[in-house]
Design an enzyme around this catalytic site. Structure first.
Site, PDB file in Angstrom:
ATOM      1  CB  CYS A  74      -0.981  -0.063   1.154  1.00  0.00           C
ATOM      2  SG  CYS A  74      -2.430   0.951   0.852  1.00  0.00           S
TER       3      CYS A  74
ATOM      4  CG  HIS B 275      -3.534  -3.281   3.624  1.00  0.00           C
ATOM      5  ND1 HIS B 275      -2.699  -2.584   4.468  1.00  0.00           N
ATOM      6  CD2 HIS B 275      -4.112  -2.363   2.821  1.00  0.00           C
ATOM      7  CE1 HIS B 275      -2.774  -1.300   4.193  1.00  0.00           C
ATOM      8  NE2 HIS B 275      -3.624  -1.125   3.199  1.00  0.00           N
TER       9      HIS B 275
ATOM     10  CD  GLU C 159      -0.947  -5.301   6.178  1.00  0.00           C
ATOM     11  OE1 GLU C 159      -0.713  -5.881   5.096  1.00  0.00           O
ATOM     12  OE2 GLU C 159      -1.384  -4.140   6.247  1.00  0.00           O
TER      13      GLU C 159
HETATM   14  N1  GLN Z   1      -3.616   6.438   1.027  1.00  0.00           N
HETATM   15  C1  GLN Z   1      -2.338   6.144   1.611  1.00  0.00           C
HETATM   16  C2  GLN Z   1      -1.245   6.955   0.948  1.00  0.00           C
HETATM   17  O1  GLN Z   1      -1.415   7.383  -0.139  1.00  0.00           O
HETATM   18  C3  GLN Z   1      -2.032   4.690   1.508  1.00  0.00           C
HETATM   19  C4  GLN Z   1      -3.084   3.897   2.224  1.00  0.00           C
HETATM   20  C5  GLN Z   1      -2.575   2.696   2.966  1.00  0.00           C
HETATM   21  O2  GLN Z   1      -1.377   2.452   3.059  1.00  0.00           O
HETATM   22  N2  GLN Z   1      -3.484   1.959   3.555  1.00  0.00           N
HETATM   23  O3  GLN Z   1      -0.225   7.164   1.513  1.00  0.00           O
END
Ligand code: GLN
Length: 197
Positions: free
Chosen positions: A84, A178, A180
């Site tokens: 992410c 994710h 995890e």
């Molecule tokens: N929206 C976050 C970002 O752009 C990432 C979201 C996440 O890691 N769950 O940094």
């Protein structure tokens, strides 16, 4: 084997727990260490950059010098996984949000990212993906980024519609979702295998 999980906030502990389960399931003796200071990543065999806010994580790793350690680890051929927000940090090419917030990226992967690609209506959702090297996989997306374009050294591992949501370039692994947050530890086991290679 030791795997460092880098971070200040968000799902650091969840990655540590998933790694512990994955070590067990893979039958590999290993430890998972969470860190927000310099000195741990350089003593590890692999590192994970979790989700959270890419702006905040970027500030922390560049301020604390953890960024250099991650780059050195990768240079030594050891694996780095970004999930992410971590996917954003692994990329070379940010979007206008990354530029506007002056977020420094590690640039380990020749990927173009788009932050918060699913907008506010679909902040989080779960969907079944086909992930190369893993198989059918129920993925959890939370305010996720996506990869919109890749260079020729990047292998695409999973797509969601037109978007690339998992990719690998040599020893760097990036996921928009994710791994995890579910009991399925196959992504962490895949990563442990990368560290064993
Ligand atoms: N929206 C976050 C970002 O752009 C990432 C979201 C996440 O890691 N769950 O940094």
């Amino acid at each position: 084997m030791r795997i460092a999980v880098v971070g200040v906030q968000g799902d650091v502990e969840e990655h540590v727990l998933s790694l512990k389960k994955a070590f067990e399931r893979a039958g590999v003796k290993g430890e998972a260490v969470a860190t927000r200071k310099k000195g741990i990543v350089s003593e590890s065999d692999a590192a994970i950059i979790p989700g959270g806010e890419s702006t905040t994580i970027s500030k922390l790793i560049f301020r604390e010098g953890i960024s250099e350690e991650i780059l050195q680890l990768a240079e030594d051929g050891k694996p780095v996984m970004g999930t992410c927000a971590g996917l954003i940090l692994l990329s070379k090419h940010g979007d206008e949000q990354v530029e506007r917030t002056e977020t420094k990226l590690l640039g380990l992967m020749d990927t173009w990212v788009r932050r918060n690609a699913f907008g506010r209506q679909r902040e989080s959702f779960q969907t079944l993906l086909h992930v190369k090297g893993i198989g059918e996989y129920e993925a959890v997306f939370i305010r996720a980024p996506v990869i919109t374009k890749v260079g020729n050294k990047v292998e695409v591992l999973a797509k969601y519609g037109d978007f690339i949501v998992a990719a690998r370039q040599e020893n760097s692994l990036a996921l928009a979702f994710h791994p995890e947050l579910t009991d399925d530890t196959r992504v962490h086991e895949y990563f442990i295998r990368m560290a064993l290679e």
